[in-house]
Each structure stands twice: as C-alpha cells, then as structure tokens.
Design an enzyme around this catalytic site. Structure first.
Site, PDB file in Angstrom:
ATOM      1  N   THR A   1       0.835  -1.202   0.000  1.00 18.65           N
ATOM      2  CA  THR A   1       0.000   0.000   0.000  1.00 18.65           C
ATOM      3  C   THR A   1       0.873   1.257   0.000  1.00 18.65           C
ATOM      4  O   THR A   1       0.517   2.269  -0.583  1.00 18.65           O
ATOM      5  CB  THR A   1      -0.902   0.017   1.249  1.00 18.65           C
ATOM      6  OG1 THR A   1      -1.525  -1.259   1.400  1.00 18.65           O
ATOM      7  CG2 THR A   1      -1.976   1.084   1.139  1.00 18.65           C
TER       8      THR A   1
ATOM      9  N   SER B   1       6.415   3.848   8.583  1.00 17.24           N
ATOM     10  CA  SER B   1       5.263   4.553   9.144  1.00 17.24           C
ATOM     11  C   SER B   1       5.012   4.213  10.611  1.00 17.24           C
ATOM     12  O   SER B   1       5.887   4.401  11.439  1.00 17.24           O
ATOM     13  CB  SER B   1       4.043   4.275   8.280  1.00 17.24           C
ATOM     14  OG  SER B   1       2.996   5.116   8.651  1.00 17.24           O
ATOM     15  N   HIS B   2       3.859   3.640  10.901  1.00 13.09           N
ATOM     16  CA  HIS B   2       3.469   3.381  12.288  1.00 13.09           C
ATOM     17  C   HIS B   2       3.995   2.041  12.812  1.00 13.09           C
ATOM     18  O   HIS B   2       3.771   1.702  13.967  1.00 13.09           O
ATOM     19  CB  HIS B   2       1.949   3.407  12.393  1.00 13.09           C
ATOM     20  CG  HIS B   2       1.320   2.449  11.431  1.00 13.09           C
ATOM     21  ND1 HIS B   2       1.287   2.704  10.085  1.00 13.09           N
ATOM     22  CD2 HIS B   2       0.781   1.237  11.606  1.00 13.09           C
ATOM     23  CE1 HIS B   2       0.725   1.681   9.474  1.00 13.09           C
ATOM     24  NE2 HIS B   2       0.411   0.772  10.371  1.00 13.09           N
TER      25      HIS B   2
ATOM     26  N   LYS C   1      10.034   4.076   0.126  1.00 11.39           N
ATOM     27  CA  LYS C   1       9.070   4.352  -0.933  1.00 11.39           C
ATOM     28  C   LYS C   1       9.598   5.458  -1.824  1.00 11.39           C
ATOM     29  O   LYS C   1      10.425   6.271  -1.400  1.00 11.39           O
ATOM     30  CB  LYS C   1       7.701   4.710  -0.351  1.00 11.39           C
ATOM     31  CG  LYS C   1       7.702   5.863   0.628  1.00 11.39           C
ATOM     32  CD  LYS C   1       6.303   6.087   1.208  1.00 11.39           C
ATOM     33  CE  LYS C   1       6.339   7.160   2.286  1.00 11.39           C
ATOM     34  NZ  LYS C   1       5.022   7.572   2.721  1.00 11.39           N
TER      35      LYS C   1
ATOM     36  N   ASP D   1       2.022   9.898  13.573  1.00 14.35           N
ATOM     37  CA  ASP D   1       2.671   8.580  13.543  1.00 14.35           C
ATOM     38  C   ASP D   1       4.168   8.667  13.241  1.00 14.35           C
ATOM     39  O   ASP D   1       4.740   9.755  13.205  1.00 14.35           O
ATOM     40  CB  ASP D   1       1.965   7.670  12.526  1.00 14.35           C
ATOM     41  CG  ASP D   1       2.214   8.112  11.101  1.00 14.35           C
ATOM     42  OD1 ASP D   1       2.443   9.317  10.888  1.00 14.35           O
ATOM     43  OD2 ASP D   1       2.204   7.250  10.196  1.00 14.35           O
TER      44      ASP D   1
ATOM     45  N   ASP E   1       6.108   8.534  10.617  1.00 15.04           N
ATOM     46  CA  ASP E   1       6.620   9.403   9.559  1.00 15.04           C
ATOM     47  C   ASP E   1       5.824  10.696   9.403  1.00 15.04           C
ATOM     48  O   ASP E   1       6.020  11.435   8.435  1.00 15.04           O
ATOM     49  CB  ASP E   1       6.686   8.644   8.228  1.00 15.04           C
ATOM     50  CG  ASP E   1       5.334   8.149   7.758  1.00 15.04           C
ATOM     51  OD1 ASP E   1       4.464   7.867   8.607  1.00 15.04           O
ATOM     52  OD2 ASP E   1       5.129   8.044   6.534  1.00 15.04           O
TER      53      ASP E   1
ATOM     54  N   ASP F   1       2.617  11.397   8.783  1.00 18.12           N
ATOM     55  CA  ASP F   1       1.514  11.630   7.845  1.00 18.12           C
ATOM     56  C   ASP F   1       0.134  11.318   8.438  1.00 18.12           C
ATOM     57  O   ASP F   1      -0.882  11.669   7.848  1.00 18.12           O
ATOM     58  CB  ASP F   1       1.741  10.895   6.509  1.00 18.12           C
ATOM     59  CG  ASP F   1       1.929   9.401   6.661  1.00 18.12           C
ATOM     60  OD1 ASP F   1       1.916   8.906   7.813  1.00 18.12           O
ATOM     61  OD2 ASP F   1       2.108   8.725   5.623  1.00 18.12           O
ATOM     62  N   ARG F   2       0.095  10.652   9.597  1.00 17.13           N
ATOM     63  CA  ARG F   2      -1.214  10.361  10.197  1.00 17.13           C
ATOM     64  C   ARG F   2      -1.538  11.352  11.303  1.00 17.13           C
ATOM     65  O   ARG F   2      -0.641  11.975  11.869  1.00 17.13           O
ATOM     66  CB  ARG F   2      -1.214   8.961  10.811  1.00 17.13           C
ATOM     67  CG  ARG F   2      -1.041   7.871   9.793  1.00 17.13           C
ATOM     68  CD  ARG F   2      -1.238   6.513  10.425  1.00 17.13           C
ATOM     69  NE  ARG F   2      -1.122   5.500   9.382  1.00 17.13           N
ATOM     70  CZ  ARG F   2      -1.685   4.308   9.416  1.00 17.13           C
ATOM     71  NH1 ARG F   2      -2.397   3.944  10.458  1.00 17.13           N
ATOM     72  NH2 ARG F   2      -1.539   3.461   8.427  1.00 17.13           N
TER      73      ARG F   2
ATOM     74  N   THR G   1      -7.785   1.947  -1.101  1.00 12.99           N
ATOM     75  CA  THR G   1      -6.949   2.299   0.047  1.00 12.99           C
ATOM     76  C   THR G   1      -5.537   2.666  -0.400  1.00 12.99           C
ATOM     77  O   THR G   1      -4.944   1.974  -1.225  1.00 12.99           O
ATOM     78  CB  THR G   1      -6.908   1.097   1.004  1.00 12.99           C
ATOM     79  OG1 THR G   1      -8.220   0.896   1.507  1.00 12.99           O
ATOM     80  CG2 THR G   1      -5.951   1.336   2.154  1.00 12.99           C
TER      81      THR G   1
ATOM     82  N   GLU H   1      -8.544   9.205   4.683  1.00 11.86           N
ATOM     83  CA  GLU H   1      -8.729   7.771   4.882  1.00 11.86           C
ATOM     84  C   GLU H   1      -9.125   7.517   6.333  1.00 11.86           C
ATOM     85  O   GLU H   1      -8.734   8.265   7.233  1.00 11.86           O
ATOM     86  CB  GLU H   1      -7.425   7.014   4.607  1.00 11.86           C
ATOM     87  CG  GLU H   1      -6.942   7.123   3.179  1.00 11.86           C
ATOM     88  CD  GLU H   1      -5.813   6.133   2.909  1.00 11.86           C
ATOM     89  OE1 GLU H   1      -6.107   5.025   2.450  1.00 11.86           O
ATOM     90  OE2 GLU H   1      -4.649   6.465   3.195  1.00 11.86           O
TER      91      GLU H   1
ATOM     92  N   LYS I   1      -0.735  12.398   2.779  1.00  9.83           N
ATOM     93  CA  LYS I   1      -1.515  12.764   3.940  1.00  9.83           C
ATOM     94  C   LYS I   1      -0.583  13.482   4.905  1.00  9.83           C
ATOM     95  O   LYS I   1       0.640  13.285   4.854  1.00  9.83           O
ATOM     96  CB  LYS I   1      -2.193  11.557   4.554  1.00  9.83           C
ATOM     97  CG  LYS I   1      -1.280  10.419   4.963  1.00  9.83           C
ATOM     98  CD  LYS I   1      -2.145   9.246   5.413  1.00  9.83           C
ATOM     99  CE  LYS I   1      -1.332   8.139   6.036  1.00  9.83           C
ATOM    100  NZ  LYS I   1      -1.097   7.026   5.102  1.00  9.83           N
TER     101      LYS I   1
HETATM  102  C1  VG1 Z   1      -2.691   1.156   5.821  1.00  7.76           C
HETATM  103  C2  VG1 Z   1      -3.978   1.959   5.839  1.00  7.76           C
HETATM  104  C3  VG1 Z   1      -4.050   2.853   4.622  1.00  7.76           C
HETATM  105  C4  VG1 Z   1      -2.806   3.743   4.558  1.00  7.76           C
HETATM  106  C5  VG1 Z   1      -1.563   2.870   4.600  1.00  7.76           C
HETATM  107  C6  VG1 Z   1      -0.300   3.696   4.665  1.00  7.76           C
HETATM  108  O1  VG1 Z   1      -2.667   0.314   4.687  1.00  7.76           O
HETATM  109  O2  VG1 Z   1      -5.094   1.119   5.895  1.00  7.76           O
HETATM  110  O3  VG1 Z   1      -5.231   3.619   4.672  1.00  7.76           O
HETATM  111  O4  VG1 Z   1      -2.807   4.508   3.384  1.00  7.76           O
HETATM  112  O5  VG1 Z   1      -1.582   2.035   5.746  1.00  7.76           O
HETATM  113  O6  VG1 Z   1      -0.296   4.559   5.748  1.00  7.76           O
HETATM  114  P1  VG1 Z   1      -3.054  -1.260   4.762  1.00  7.76           P
HETATM  115  O7  VG1 Z   1      -2.858  -1.766   3.372  1.00  7.76           O
HETATM  116  O8  VG1 Z   1      -2.166  -1.864   5.779  1.00  7.76           O
HETATM  117  O9  VG1 Z   1      -4.487  -1.312   5.212  1.00  7.76           O
HETATM  118  V1  VG1 Z   1       1.147   4.875   6.523  1.00  7.76           V
HETATM  119  O10 VG1 Z   1       0.909   6.160   7.605  1.00  7.76           O
HETATM  120  O11 VG1 Z   1       1.454   3.377   7.158  1.00  7.76           O
HETATM  121  O12 VG1 Z   1       2.215   5.224   5.283  1.00  7.76           O
HETATM  122 CO    CO Z   2       2.555   7.043   8.202  1.00  7.56          CO
END
Ligand code: VG1
Ligand code: CO
Length: 543
Positions: free
Chosen positions: A18, A113-114, A126, A277, A279, A281-282, A344, A363, A376
C-alpha cells in the site's frame, strides 16, 4: 571516489505494498537488499540523470545507514543534486513539500510509518514522484518487475558524508545539500492557515497536548505549535525522535496513544489533543472527553473548510478511500461538490489532486490531507482543526454535536486481525468473495443487504484500473461492512474489517461507538467465518 558497478542477483518479494516496500530491519540489513531495490527504482525513473532527488526518512533505526547508501547510488546513477534533511530526517509530508518546491524528479522516503522501529522492528522505502506523491501503481509494478531481473547496481566507493551539518558538499560528481528538515514545511503551513487566529486562541488560554510519539513530527510540532503559534512549552510531548520510538508503536489511535488518551479523558483535561505517527503523515484528533473518528474528522473539515484561508474560495471536490465512512459524502452532497471513492492508499488521490478535481481527501486510517502536498499530512490536519476551532469559537464536542445534528452521525470502527497465516486469510477472502453475489436482498441479523460486491476502481483521470480492492456489504439502513487484507504488514497477513452505522438527524447520536457497532461487528465475524478460518475470537486492535 570511483563509481563501481557491483554484480547482484534478485531477492524474492521486493513488491511494494500500500505504501512502499516494508520489511523487518533484519531483511533490509542483508547485503545488497536495499541496493537492489534502489537500483530498481533508479532504472525505472525517466529523467533521473541530471535531476534533483530528495532523500530523507522518519529517523528510525537503519535510516542513517540507508541514506548514506542511497546518496552513493544517486551519485553513481547520474543524479545532479541530492537534497537531504539534516540527520537524514524528513517527515513524509515534508518530503512531499520539498520535492514540489525544488522541482525534484522525486524523492526516496525511508519509513515503515506506524510499524515499530529498532533492530527488531520494521524498515521501509518508498519512492515519490515529481508531483510529490507516492509512485502510482504503474511505477511500483515496474520497480517490482525490475527487481526480479536485476543483475547489477551502481555505487561509489566513498566515505560517509556528514549529514548533521547544513550546507552543500560534493560527492563524486554531484552536489549534496543538507537542509533544515522543518523550514520549507513550516513556511508552507504558515501560508495556508490563519496563524494570527490560532495564536490568539492559544493566548486566550486554550490548552492542547500534541503527542509526537517519539517519532519524526516532534521537531515540526515544536517549531510550529510552540515557537510560531505561542502554545506553552510542554504542549508537545514525546517530542524527541528516537530510533526505536521509545519502544512504542508510533501509531496514533486509541490503542497505541495511551498517554495522550489518558490526558484527554482524565481530570483537568486540556481542550484539544492530537498525535501523529512514525513518519508524520497520520493524525488523531481528540477533544476533552471526545474522540473524533478519522472519517468524521474529514467530514467536519470539509463542512468547515471555508473558515480556513487556503479554502476560502470553497472546495473543488473531496475524496475518501473506500473503507472510509460515508460521512464526507453527505457533506459533499449538501455542498454540491463531487465526492470520489478510491482504493486504500494515498497514491490513488494523486491524479485527482493534480487535476484539480479535489482539494481535500482522507482515509479512515487516521489520514487526512489536501492539495498543498501529495501525501496525507498529520500536522496539517491538526493546524486545520485549530484554525476551524479558532474561527468557529466552539469546543470539539460542540462542533461534533453541531455536525451530527446537521448531517446525522456515522458510527465507525475497524477491527484488525494481525499476523494470521497467509493461507488462512486468502481462504477466508476467497470464500467470502464466492458468496457475495447471492447476498443482495437477504436478511442478515435483522438487516437487509442492499448490495454486496468486490470493489474495483477506474481512475477517472488516467483511466488506470485497480482490481480486488476489498469486499463490501451494504445494508438498506445505510450501514456497511468492508473486508480487506492489509498491504503494509511485514509478517503473515492482516485482515481488516471495517463497520459503519448511520443514524440520521434526530437519531441515536449519544452511544459509544463500540456499543453502537457491536451487532455489526458480530455479524461481520460470523459472515466471514473469522474464527473458523483463523481461530481468532477477537481482534488484535480495535480502533
Ligand atoms: C494502511 C492503511 C491505509 C494507509 C496505509 C499507509 O494500509 O489502511 O489507509 O494509506 O496504511 O499509511 P493497509 O494496506 O495496511 O491497510 V502509513 O501512515 O502506514 O504510510
Ligand atoms: Co505514516
């Protein structure tokens, strides 16, 4: 400093999910693993030679090593200028901002990310394109294809650069510019919001707590909230980025941001709470004794956008990812603007933002953003909320009550079942997929199914098609269940189940979300046979 070409052989599974390629640190630490993927990116990006490339990450363990490796490879691959955040740091939205501002060919962002960090945690990489946004699927597919055929990568034999000193140095034939990771981003934020109104709000005694979760947003939040907006020192907590995020999960939700939630729901709670979070973005938004679901947050921001200078001319359109609740759809309908439903992942908003069809999107996974960058943006969402609260003169609870009183309330929840065996997850989805076509019109737990299908998306701007983006079951009373498998996990599969229940104006708006959603959650577990397929009787995380 001699450019060298090193022979290599492909690694399995370098398929971006994703949001980029995410794996355990141990996987990334294997010799040639990062190099293979970076060379695969460089081989696929048109115009890399002679261009500017932005590099930075969320500061997690392995970030610095990876930045040095990528700089050498950038030099050997003909990049003209590399722009790096000091210490190798750039939040994801700041990287997007810098790519756009510098007219770069793109950027390499290092983050999982998280996901937890540290030697036993996760790492990720990425690529963002010249518009500042995550590479679209056509590009990530090309990176993956290249990674399967790679035979060599190019690098330099050179010592590490000093990443902690601002300014320009030469590396091989290229210029490496180390920049303040906060400056460009802070300047952009100041151009979007009514800073004077927010400053006045803080001066009037409005209290907030921002939890940076020992992740990348700390320096950004301290500079903008405390230094530029005059919030008292101590407003930002856990503000020092740590390589392992202090051993925590840098995930801003009710399960992981415990300290912040405790403050907002405890005695003498502040007026406003927020977290971001790994990085940056959340975002999570809290009021005194109130949690704002991300889907509601998007809807409230859409409804109040014209109070913010960046949107004073009104919104062009909005978009949400498919599992995100339809609360924003109701606002868009009332405003008479378009509302798009995308798969997503932020990469699907890029074409809509670039084409000017939308300027606000979000999202359910605590992601909100706009057309100021192509990611985001956690701190942006917090500033947008502050601007709206300052302009409206309402508390978070009052604003939510007003919103539900106008549009009705959409209760929202998500259950995650983590690290389940891939075969079990695939079997569950396959079985459910097979039953979808016969569900319409049937009665499930007292609700009649209006429609059930597997979501597929055709991008209205470039016509690209994305299949198999989640299973959805909609009911006649406006409630809905969605199932999909995560594309960001690093071990086994993660099943996500999303529920929403709509209560119209005048309906029951005062329930706790988990209580309001219990019947739907039970129904969702039964319909998919979650226990039968996975042995799990309850989710690992409920948000
Ligand atoms: C998750 C979230 C999605 C978001 C993605 C990246 O993906 O559901 O909405 O865009 O993380 O966010 P998945 O495929 O695990 O459901 V981040 O802040 O982790 O870059
Ligand atoms: Co993130």
């Amino acid at each position: 400093m001699v450019p060298v070409t090193c022979p290599t052989t492909p690694f399995d599974g370098q398929k971006p999910g994703t949001s980029g390629l995410r794996k355990a640190v141990k996987v990334f630490e294997q010799p040639r693993y990062l190099e293979n993927f970076v060379q695969s990116i460089f081989d696929c990006v048109d115009g890399l030679s002679g261009a500017t490339l932005v590099i930075g990450g969320d500061g997690r363990y392995h970030n610095r090593t990876a930045v040095q490796t990528i700089l050498r490879m950038a030099a050997a691959n003909g990049v003209a200028r590399a722009v790096v955040g000091r210490g190798g740091i750039l939040s994801t939205p700041a990287a997007s901002c810098v790519i756009r501002k510098r007219g770069a060919i793109g950027g390499v962002i290092l983050s999982a990310s998280h996901n937890p960090g540290g030697p036993d945690g996760d790492f990720g990489i990425k690529f963002n394109a010249a518009n500042g946004g995550p590479a679209p699927e056509s590009m990530t597919d090309a990176f993956f294809a290249r990674s399967k055929a790679i035979t060599e990568y190019k690098t330099l034999e050179s010592p590490d650069l000093d990443l902690d000193r601002l300014g320009e140095t030469a590396l091989g034939g290229i210029a490496v510019e180390v920049i303040d990771p906060v400056a460009d981003y802070a300047e952009l934020m100041e151009s979007l919001f009514d800073m004077a109104a927010i400053r006045k709000l803080f001066a009037s005694g409005f209290r907030m707590v921002f939890d940076a979760m020992h992740a990348v947003t700390g320096p950004y939040a301290t500079e903008i909230l405390e230094r530029r907006l005059g919030a008292p020192a101590g407003t930002v907590i856990n503000g020092t980025p740590l390589e392992d995020f202090g051993g925590h999960h840098p995930d801003p939700n009710l399960a992981h941001a415990e300290e912040l939630v405790g403050r907002l729901f405890g005695p003498d709670a502040p007026d406003f709470g927020a977290a971001s979070d790994g990085d940056g973005d959340r975002n999570m938004i809290l009021g005194r004794n109130v949690f704002v679901s991300p889907s509601d947050s998007l809807a409230v921001l859409a409804a109040n956008a014209t109070h913010v200078p960046a949107f004073k001319g009104g919104l062009a359109g909005v978009a949400r990812s498919m599992p995100t609740s339809r609360a924003v759809d109701r606002v868009a309908a009332k405003l008479g603007i378009s509302c798009y439903e995308t798969p997503t992942g932020w990469k699907f908003f890029g074409t809509l933002l670039d084409a000017g069809r939308i300027n606000l999107c979000g999202e359910e996974s605590f992601g909100t953003g706009a057309d100021h960058v192509r990611e985001k943006d956690g701190l942006w969402a917090v500033l947008m909320w502050l601007n709206v609260l300052a302009a409206r003169g309402l508390s978070v609870a009052e604003l939510m009550a007003e919103h539900w009183g106008t549009y009705g309330r959409t209760y929202y929840g998500r259950h995650d079942y983590e690290a389940i065996p891939q075969e079990a997850a695939d079997a569950l989805i396959a079985e459910l997929r097979g039953t979808l076509s016969s569900l319409a019109g049937t009665d499930l737990g007292g609700r009649t199914v209006a429609a059930a299908d597997e979501f597929a998306y055709t991008d209205p701007v470039d016509g690209s098609r994305s299949e198999r983006q989640g299973l959805r079951v909609g009911f006649e009373d406006g409630s809905r269940i969605v199932y999909r498998l995560s594309g960001t996990g690093t071990s086994g599969a993660t099943l996500r189940v999303y529920f929403e229940r709509y209560e119209p104006v005048g309906g029951e708006h005062g329930l706790d979300a988990p209580v309001a959603l219990k019947p739907l959650a039970d129904l969702a577990a039964e319909l998919a046979g979650i226990e039968r397929h996975t042995g799990r009787t309850k989710p690992d995380v409920a948000t």
